[in-house]
Scaffold this motif. Sequence first.
Motif, PDB file in Angstrom:
ATOM      1  N   THR A 176       0.827  -1.208   0.000  1.00  0.00           N
ATOM      2  CA  THR A 176       0.000   0.000   0.000  1.00  0.00           C
ATOM      3  C   THR A 176       0.860   1.255   0.000  1.00  0.00           C
ATOM      4  N   ILE A 177       0.598   2.155  -0.939  1.00  0.00           N
ATOM      5  CA  ILE A 177       1.297   3.443  -0.999  1.00  0.00           C
ATOM      6  C   ILE A 177       0.700   4.380   0.036  1.00  0.00           C
ATOM      7  N   VAL A 178       1.559   5.053   0.772  1.00  0.00           N
ATOM      8  CA  VAL A 178       1.146   5.974   1.826  1.00  0.00           C
ATOM      9  C   VAL A 178       1.357   7.407   1.343  1.00  0.00           C
ATOM     10  N   TYR A 179       0.257   8.149   1.228  1.00  0.00           N
ATOM     11  CA  TYR A 179       0.323   9.564   0.885  1.00  0.00           C
ATOM     12  C   TYR A 179       0.107  10.372   2.164  1.00  0.00           C
ATOM     13  N   SER A 180       1.147  11.076   2.589  1.00  0.00           N
ATOM     14  CA  SER A 180       1.123  11.782   3.866  1.00  0.00           C
ATOM     15  C   SER A 180       0.747  13.248   3.694  1.00  0.00           C
ATOM     16  N   GLY A 181       0.543  13.903   4.836  1.00  0.00           N
ATOM     17  CA  GLY A 181       0.173  15.304   4.827  1.00  0.00           C
ATOM     18  C   GLY A 181       1.322  16.244   4.512  1.00  0.00           C
ATOM     19  N   HIS A 182       2.540  15.748   4.576  1.00  0.00           N
ATOM     20  CA  HIS A 182       3.726  16.538   4.254  1.00  0.00           C
ATOM     21  C   HIS A 182       4.773  15.606   3.657  1.00  0.00           C
ATOM     22  N   SER A 183       5.658  16.155   2.877  1.00  0.00           N
ATOM     23  CA  SER A 183       6.788  15.425   2.303  1.00  0.00           C
ATOM     24  C   SER A 183       6.317  14.387   1.282  1.00  0.00           C
ATOM     25  N   SER A 184       7.191  13.413   0.991  1.00  0.00           N
ATOM     26  CA  SER A 184       6.956  12.504  -0.123  1.00  0.00           C
ATOM     27  C   SER A 184       6.196  11.256   0.321  1.00  0.00           C
ATOM     28  N   TYR A 185       5.787  10.480  -0.652  1.00  0.00           N
ATOM     29  CA  TYR A 185       5.048   9.259  -0.361  1.00  0.00           C
ATOM     30  C   TYR A 185       5.999   8.151   0.072  1.00  0.00           C
ATOM     31  N   THR A 186       5.412   7.081   0.630  1.00  0.00           N
ATOM     32  CA  THR A 186       6.178   5.917   1.047  1.00  0.00           C
ATOM     33  C   THR A 186       5.287   4.691   0.872  1.00  0.00           C
ATOM     34  N   ARG A 187       5.700   3.566   1.447  1.00  0.00           N
ATOM     35  CA  ARG A 187       4.876   2.351   1.410  1.00  0.00           C
ATOM     36  C   ARG A 187       4.771   1.774   2.820  1.00  0.00           C
ATOM     37  N   ILE A 188       3.686   1.080   3.085  1.00  0.00           N
ATOM     38  CA  ILE A 188       3.508   0.454   4.391  1.00  0.00           C
ATOM     39  C   ILE A 188       4.682  -0.466   4.708  1.00  0.00           C
ATOM     40  N   GLU A 189       5.084  -1.276   3.749  1.00  0.00           N
ATOM     41  CA  GLU A 189       6.175  -2.216   3.980  1.00  0.00           C
ATOM     42  C   GLU A 189       7.457  -1.503   4.383  1.00  0.00           C
ATOM     43  N   ASP A 190       7.779  -0.415   3.714  1.00  0.00           N
ATOM     44  CA  ASP A 190       9.009   0.313   4.021  1.00  0.00           C
ATOM     45  C   ASP A 190       8.977   0.881   5.439  1.00  0.00           C
ATOM     46  N   GLU A 191       7.814   1.391   5.852  1.00  0.00           N
ATOM     47  CA  GLU A 191       7.728   1.951   7.209  1.00  0.00           C
ATOM     48  C   GLU A 191       7.784   0.852   8.261  1.00  0.00           C
ATOM     49  N   MET A 192       7.171  -0.279   7.993  1.00  0.00           N
ATOM     50  CA  MET A 192       7.240  -1.392   8.940  1.00  0.00           C
ATOM     51  C   MET A 192       8.678  -1.846   9.158  1.00  0.00           C
ATOM     52  N   LEU A 193       9.455  -1.788   8.108  1.00  0.00           N
ATOM     53  CA  LEU A 193      10.842  -2.256   8.183  1.00  0.00           C
ATOM     54  C   LEU A 193      11.813  -1.197   8.678  1.00  0.00           C
ATOM     55  N   TYR A 194      11.611   0.050   8.247  1.00  0.00           N
ATOM     56  CA  TYR A 194      12.671   1.040   8.423  1.00  0.00           C
ATOM     57  C   TYR A 194      12.281   2.272   9.229  1.00  0.00           C
ATOM     58  N   ASN A 195      11.002   2.434   9.592  1.00  0.00           N
ATOM     59  CA  ASN A 195      10.640   3.628  10.350  1.00  0.00           C
ATOM     60  C   ASN A 195      11.338   3.594  11.710  1.00  0.00           C
ATOM     61  N   PRO A 196      12.179   4.588  12.029  1.00  0.00           N
ATOM     62  CA  PRO A 196      12.950   4.529  13.271  1.00  0.00           C
ATOM     63  C   PRO A 196      12.121   4.771  14.529  1.00  0.00           C
ATOM     64  N   PHE A 197      10.923   5.334  14.357  1.00  0.00           N
ATOM     65  CA  PHE A 197      10.083   5.646  15.507  1.00  0.00           C
ATOM     66  C   PHE A 197       9.157   4.487  15.866  1.00  0.00           C
ATOM     67  N   ILE A 198       8.531   3.882  14.867  1.00  0.00           N
ATOM     68  CA  ILE A 198       7.617   2.765  15.105  1.00  0.00           C
ATOM     69  C   ILE A 198       7.880   1.695  14.047  1.00  0.00           C
ATOM     70  N   PRO A 199       8.918   0.904  14.247  1.00  0.00           N
ATOM     71  CA  PRO A 199       9.168  -0.199  13.302  1.00  0.00           C
ATOM     72  C   PRO A 199       8.290  -1.396  13.671  1.00  0.00           C
ATOM     73  N   ALA A 200       8.157  -2.317  12.742  1.00  0.00           N
ATOM     74  CA  ALA A 200       7.449  -3.567  13.004  1.00  0.00           C
ATOM     75  C   ALA A 200       8.086  -4.647  12.144  1.00  0.00           C
ATOM     76  N   ASP A 201       8.147  -5.850  12.667  1.00  0.00           N
ATOM     77  CA  ASP A 201       8.689  -6.981  11.914  1.00  0.00           C
ATOM     78  C   ASP A 201       7.653  -7.441  10.918  1.00  0.00           C
ATOM     79  N   ILE A 202       7.891  -7.216   9.628  1.00  0.00           N
ATOM     80  CA  ILE A 202       6.900  -7.527   8.609  1.00  0.00           C
ATOM     81  C   ILE A 202       6.644  -9.028   8.527  1.00  0.00           C
ATOM     82  N   ASN A 203       7.540  -9.839   9.051  1.00  0.00           N
ATOM     83  CA  ASN A 203       7.347 -11.288   9.024  1.00  0.00           C
ATOM     84  C   ASN A 203       6.618 -11.817  10.252  1.00  0.00           C
ATOM     85  N   ASP A 204       6.332 -10.944  11.204  1.00  0.00           N
ATOM     86  CA  ASP A 204       5.653 -11.344  12.419  1.00  0.00           C
ATOM     87  C   ASP A 204       4.192 -10.934  12.328  1.00  0.00           C
ATOM     88  N   PRO A 205       3.248 -11.860  12.190  1.00  0.00           N
ATOM     89  CA  PRO A 205       1.838 -11.492  12.018  1.00  0.00           C
ATOM     90  C   PRO A 205       1.233 -10.832  13.244  1.00  0.00           C
TER      91      PRO A 205
END
Length: 207
Positions: A176-205
Amino acid sequence: MKITHFPLGPIGTNCYILHDPEEEECILIDPGDEPDRVIRQLDKLGVTPKYILITHGHPDHFGGVAVIKHTFPQAQVMIHEADHGRLAMPGVGKPVADAFLRDGDEIVCGSMRLKVIHTPGHSPGGVSLYAEDEACVFVGDTLFRASIGRTDFPGGDYDTLESSILNKLYKLPPETIVYSGHSSYTRIEDEMLYNPFIPADINDPDK
């Protein structure tokens, strides 16, 4: 669905026009400033707003609504009820909502469908608008590329924001593409893996 996007105002709040080339009506998201510029863009596209959707009640996201509503009185201004009182902030034209955005509601405009997901934390009435058929979501200031929304404003709460991201946004399909209120777009997968504030293990259901 075609997405026309442009930043508005001194802090570059992203405004989105969602339109079907075969339809005359469109969905307008977060016209936070420069209403004349927004109106010119609508005229250029040859569309009129059926809905003006406000992702949350901060003036940089609704500052242009009053002028646009005056120009297009048929447009339905919508915001979550928990943020409706914020529309009366001084200096922004005091727009009034025609209806409320509620969790689970579906906004339909021609062939376009947006599901309302209540994602509080940045503000009590923050919402995300999920277009499942287009594999994208408009999240306001809840989530950014490699960042998250501020929680130090009145009504903000970090734990609530974290829950909104982990339990709602990160449950969307990873592509899923994420269109935010500021700055550029991203993807849910990228934020789950790399967001430094709220990461999540994409392989962990469970995360």
